[in-house]
Design an enzyme around this catalytic site. Structure first.
Site, short mmCIF file in Angstrom:
data_model
loop_
_atom_site.label_atom_id
_atom_site.label_comp_id
_atom_site.label_asym_id
_atom_site.label_seq_id
_atom_site.Cartn_x
_atom_site.Cartn_y
_atom_site.Cartn_z
CB ALA A 64 31.59 12.26 -35.78
CG HIS A 99 25.72 11.31 -46.92
ND1 HIS A 99 26.58 10.51 -47.93
CD2 HIS A 99 25.63 11.42 -46.26
CE1 HIS A 99 27.87 10.86 -46.81
NE2 HIS A 99 26.96 11.20 -45.49
CD GLU A 118 22.21 21.07 -35.94
OE1 GLU A 118 21.29 21.11 -36.56
OE2 GLU A 118 23.59 21.08 -36.18
CE LYS A 152 18.66 8.96 -42.95
NZ LYS A 152 20.06 9.82 -41.95
P1 FAD Z 1 22.84 7.65 -42.73
O1 FAD Z 1 21.89 7.83 -42.84
O2 FAD Z 1 23.29 6.22 -42.03
O3 FAD Z 1 24.24 7.58 -44.25
C1 FAD Z 1 24.17 8.51 -44.62
C2 FAD Z 1 24.07 8.29 -46.42
O4 FAD Z 1 25.22 6.17 -46.61
C3 FAD Z 1 23.02 7.71 -46.96
O5 FAD Z 1 22.42 9.32 -47.68
C4 FAD Z 1 23.72 6.96 -48.23
O6 FAD Z 1 23.49 7.97 -49.13
C5 FAD Z 1 24.74 6.31 -47.41
N1 FAD Z 1 24.23 4.78 -47.51
C6 FAD Z 1 23.86 4.96 -45.67
N2 FAD Z 1 23.21 3.59 -45.67
C7 FAD Z 1 22.94 3.10 -47.29
C8 FAD Z 1 22.25 1.78 -47.53
N3 FAD Z 1 22.53 1.13 -46.69
N4 FAD Z 1 22.25 1.46 -48.69
C9 FAD Z 1 22.42 2.60 -49.75
N5 FAD Z 1 23.70 4.01 -49.20
C10 FAD Z 1 23.43 3.80 -47.97
N6 FAD Z 1 27.64 15.01 -37.19
C11 FAD Z 1 27.80 14.90 -36.20
O7 FAD Z 1 29.19 14.45 -36.06
N7 FAD Z 1 27.19 15.37 -35.26
C12 FAD Z 1 25.91 15.95 -35.62
O8 FAD Z 1 25.48 16.16 -34.08
C13 FAD Z 1 25.11 16.18 -36.37
N8 FAD Z 1 23.94 16.61 -36.76
C14 FAD Z 1 23.80 17.26 -37.94
C15 FAD Z 1 22.19 16.91 -38.04
C16 FAD Z 1 21.45 17.24 -39.52
C17 FAD Z 1 20.71 18.29 -39.32
C18 FAD Z 1 22.23 17.30 -40.53
C19 FAD Z 1 21.89 16.92 -42.02
C20 FAD Z 1 23.89 16.44 -40.17
C21 FAD Z 1 24.37 16.34 -39.29
N9 FAD Z 1 25.35 15.69 -39.31
C22 FAD Z 1 26.06 15.32 -38.14
C23 FAD Z 1 26.25 15.25 -40.28
C24 FAD Z 1 25.94 13.62 -40.81
O9 FAD Z 1 26.66 12.47 -39.89
C25 FAD Z 1 27.12 13.15 -41.72
O10 FAD Z 1 25.86 13.72 -42.61
C26 FAD Z 1 27.14 11.74 -41.88
O11 FAD Z 1 28.25 11.41 -42.93
C27 FAD Z 1 25.82 10.57 -42.25
O12 FAD Z 1 24.87 11.34 -41.22
P2 FAD Z 1 23.41 10.53 -41.29
O13 FAD Z 1 22.42 9.79 -40.71
O14 FAD Z 1 23.07 10.77 -42.68
O15 FAD Z 1 24.35 8.78 -41.84
#
Ligand code: FAD
Length: 285
Positions: free
Chosen positions: A51, A148, A17, A164
């Protein structure tokens, strides 16, 4: 070029990455890093997304460079915070015309002061569904084995992550330093009927302050025994050796546990990532 599910079907994968650099010096370093790490013939590389769209053009350009100049499959990350439906649709169309077949769909985090009034999607799961309507791609999502940081509860978090992942093709995890967290997480998903491949993310811990900051942000444990080893080092070279040793041991355990591959966080540097890859059976050729 290939879809990540096909690459996973062929055996345990190696991926790296990167993030789009902010200036020309960073761009030059990334080109050198890509040249060195491409020698390990990773199955794919991924490029992060700022972001809110701060790296929209650069992320696309680096993904294009990796595919065209290094002949390695490259996957853009895409976050949905602060984006409208039209923003995301435009990005998807742009990638489709460039032949992209894989994407990592994320929610992203904005600084608390930033505006997100026009935001169309609240979660990564909603972004996944939107992409599925517009593109026949392999879609990956983020997984958080230790939970998270903003989760209401561990149970709510697992329920969300399982739903998800069930609707995605694969997941890449946040970094972590105990293989048992991965084993438990995959077991909890399986108990919920979800067997989507979860590729663990491995970050060689070479910088105490950096790991401490990221661990606090991401709710990951920075084990005291690793910190103490790093703090006892007398030079950056010694710290790198320790960081590589930790990552190699963790990677070996994860591969033995049957992880579908390893995703190495490079921070745009080649040396530690290259040493980890070589030690785990992906030598530079
Ligand atoms: P989501 O899956 O939408 O939500 C995260 C958490 O919120 C869930 O795990 C859960 O606890 C809670 N949640 C969400 N929806 C619900 C629901 N309906 N009900 C209950 N709980 C809920 N960030 C960047 O800005 N750019 C990047 O390129 C980037 N790359 C990444 C790559 C990897 C491999 C990882 C692990 C993270 C990356 N991130 C990046 C960080 C990421 O954007 C953050 O961790 C963000 O806070 C959560 O993103 P997510 O897609 O997991 O969100």
């Amino acid at each position: 070029m290939a879809r990540i599910t096909q690459l996973l079907d062929a055996g345990q994968t190696l991926s790296f990455e990167f993030s789009a650099p902010r200036d020309e010096a960073g761009a030059e370093r990334l080109r050198q890093t890509l040249a060195r790490l491409s020698l390990h013939q990773p199955q794919f590389m991924s490029v992060t997304y700022g972001a809110g769209g701060t790296t929209r053009g650069p992320t696309r350009d680096w993904v294009h460079t990796i595919r065209e100049d290094f002949d390695i499959e490259a996957m853009p990350h895409l976050t949905c915070v602060a984006h409208t439906r039209d923003d995301v649709a435009g990005i998807i169309d742009d990638y489709r015309s460039d032949g992209i077949e894989n994407i990592l769909a994320l929610r992203g985090d904005l600084p608390q002061t930033a505006e997100s009034a026009n935001q169309a999607f609240d979660t990564a799961a909603e972004l996944v569904s939107f992409i599925q309507e517009r593109a026949d791609w392999d879609i990956g999502v983020a997984a958080h084995p230790e939970g998270h940081p903003m989760a209401r509860s561990r149970e709510a978090d697992l329920t969300h992550q399982a739903a998800k992942l069930a609707n995605a093709d694969f997941a890449l995890t946040q970094f972590f330093y105990r293989a048992e967290y991965y084993e438990q997480f995959v077991g909890q998903l399986l108990a919920r009927g979800v067997d989507t491949p979860v590729i663990p993310g491995v970050m060689p811990p070479t910088n105490v302050a950096g790991i401490e900051r990221m661990s606090a942000l991401n709710n990951t444990e920075f084990p005291s025994e690793i910190r103490e080893r790093l703090e006892s080092a007398n030079s950056a070279a010694e710290r790198r050796e320790i960081g590589v040793d930790v990552a190699v041991n963790l990677g070996r355990e994860l591969l033995e546990l049957g992880a579908p591959g390893l995703h190495v966080y490079t921070m745009n540097f080649s040396r530690a990532a290259s040493e980890v890859a070589s030690a785990l059976g992906w030598p530079a050729t």
